[in-house]
Design an enzyme around this catalytic site. Structure first.
Site, PDB file in Angstrom:
ATOM      1  N   ASP A   9       0.877  -1.154   0.000  1.00 40.07           N
ATOM      2  CA  ASP A   9       0.000   0.000   0.000  1.00 40.07           C
ATOM      3  C   ASP A   9       0.933   1.228   0.000  1.00 40.07           C
ATOM      4  O   ASP A   9       2.111   1.112   0.365  1.00 40.07           O
ATOM      5  CB  ASP A   9      -0.852  -0.046   1.282  1.00 40.07           C
ATOM      6  N   ASP A  11      -0.013   5.068   0.841  1.00 35.39           N
ATOM      7  CA  ASP A  11      -0.290   6.035   1.901  1.00 35.39           C
ATOM      8  C   ASP A  11      -0.321   5.344   3.268  1.00 35.39           C
ATOM      9  O   ASP A  11      -1.146   4.457   3.492  1.00 35.39           O
ATOM     10  CB  ASP A  11      -1.644   6.679   1.572  1.00 35.39           C
TER      11      ASP A  11
HETATM   12  P1  B16 Z   1      -6.521  10.195  -3.671  1.00 31.73           P
HETATM   13  P2  B16 Z   1      -3.723   4.076   0.013  1.00 31.73           P
HETATM   14  C1  B16 Z   1      -5.619   5.980  -0.078  1.00 31.73           C
HETATM   15  O1  B16 Z   1      -4.291   5.564  -0.307  1.00 31.73           O
HETATM   16  C2  B16 Z   1      -5.702   6.786   1.202  1.00 31.73           C
HETATM   17  O2  B16 Z   1      -5.420   5.969   2.329  1.00 31.73           O
HETATM   18  C3  B16 Z   1      -7.093   7.361   1.357  1.00 31.73           C
HETATM   19  O3  B16 Z   1      -7.146   8.167   2.524  1.00 31.73           O
HETATM   20  C4  B16 Z   1      -7.431   8.188   0.123  1.00 31.73           C
HETATM   21  O4  B16 Z   1      -8.764   8.698   0.209  1.00 31.73           O
HETATM   22  C5  B16 Z   1      -7.299   7.320  -1.124  1.00 31.73           C
HETATM   23  O5  B16 Z   1      -5.973   6.796  -1.207  1.00 31.73           O
HETATM   24  C6  B16 Z   1      -7.553   8.103  -2.400  1.00 31.73           C
HETATM   25  O6  B16 Z   1      -6.535   9.059  -2.543  1.00 31.73           O
HETATM   26  O7  B16 Z   1      -7.470  11.247  -3.244  1.00 31.73           O
HETATM   27  O8  B16 Z   1      -5.078  10.645  -3.701  1.00 31.73           O
HETATM   28  O9  B16 Z   1      -6.939   9.535  -4.967  1.00 31.73           O
HETATM   29  O10 B16 Z   1      -3.683   3.962   1.484  1.00 31.73           O
HETATM   30  O11 B16 Z   1      -4.656   3.083  -0.672  1.00 31.73           O
HETATM   31  O12 B16 Z   1      -2.334   4.110  -0.622  1.00 31.73           O
HETATM   32 MG    MG Z   2      -2.831   3.221   3.270  1.00 30.65          MG
END
Ligand code: B16
Ligand code: MG
Length: 220
Positions: A9, A11
């Site tokens: 993953d 984030d």
């Molecule tokens: P974006 P991951 C996710 O990343 C985040 O944890 C989540 O908080 C966010 O809403 C989602 O990506 C979408 O992100 O707005 O940049 O498209 O943890 O799956 O790497």
């Molecule tokens: Mg994450």
């Protein structure tokens, strides 16, 4: 079954962009006069931008048209991307580089499995744009975590079966997605308290291949 690939993953696992998501959503919530705190923010981990917005707006008595929602999601992303400009390789979380190098040395494939549509920009900012064999992200999926789609896509792109994959995740939604995909789920950070993860860790500095093999043997 051997371990052929590790899917990371992004984030909260590779880099702490989770704090930037919090700051951006906080600004949107304040603007809309909706109560928002870090506990509510935990529910947004791993879920898509629009689903995150829907969770926040469900706390308001006001109803929002789809056009309003599009504008709010766009504004949140503008604030978030402004914060992403500050990112550098110094923001890569503890243990990540060592783990990536040791997996490469053992010919274990590595991929990103992230819900974020900003994945290419984030990887560029932290200097890892060409470090992964494959990237599956929010730009290439229809259903976000806890649906297994992003991890199944990563496995397909790598040419390995789901059973041969380990997923490393910080979100409950991501752990659930990994398990639904039939993969080994390693929880780090906040997801380290997740009851379903096969292994739970504070961060990646203590994770090595031997530990992954051990978990895989117990599961088989
Ligand atoms: P974006 P991951 C996710 O990343 C985040 O944890 C989540 O908080 C966010 O809403 C989602 O990506 C979408 O992100 O707005 O940049 O498209 O943890 O799956 O790497
Ligand atoms: Mg994450």
């Amino acid at each position: 079954m051997k371990i052929s690939a590790v899917i990371f993953d992004l984030d909260g696992v590779i880099v702490s962009t989770d704090e930037f998501h919090y700051q951006a959503w906080k600004q949107i919530s304040d603007q809309e006069k909706i109560y928002f705190d870090r506990e509510i923010n935990e529910r947004l981990r791993g879920v898509s931008r629009m689903e995150s917005l829907n969770i926040i707006l469900s706390l308001s008595e006001k109803s929002y048209y789809d056009t309003d929602k599009e504008l709010l999601a766009q504004r949140k992303n503008d604030i978030y991307c402004e914060l992403l400009n500050k990112l550098s390789p110094n923001d890569i979380l503890p243990g990540v580089i060592n783990l990536l190098l040791s997996l490469k040395a053992r010919d274990i494939k590595i991929a990103i499995g992230s819900s974020s549509k900003n994945t290419p920009f984030i990887l560029e900012q932290i200097g890892l744009a060409s470090s992964f064999d494959k990237v599956a992200d929010g730009n290439s999926i229809t259903n976000s975590k806890p649906d297994p789609e992003v991890f199944l896509l990563a496995a397909k792109k790598l040419g390995v079966t789901p059973e041969e994959c380990v997923v490393i995740e910080d979100a409950q939604a991501g752990i659930d997605a990994a398990i639904a995909a039939g993969m080994i789920a390693v929880g780090v950070g906040t997801a380290a308290s997740c009851v379903n993860a096969h292994l739970k860790l504070k961060d990646l500095s203590t994770l090595n291949i031997d530990k992954l093999i051990e978990v895989n043997e117990i599961r088989s």
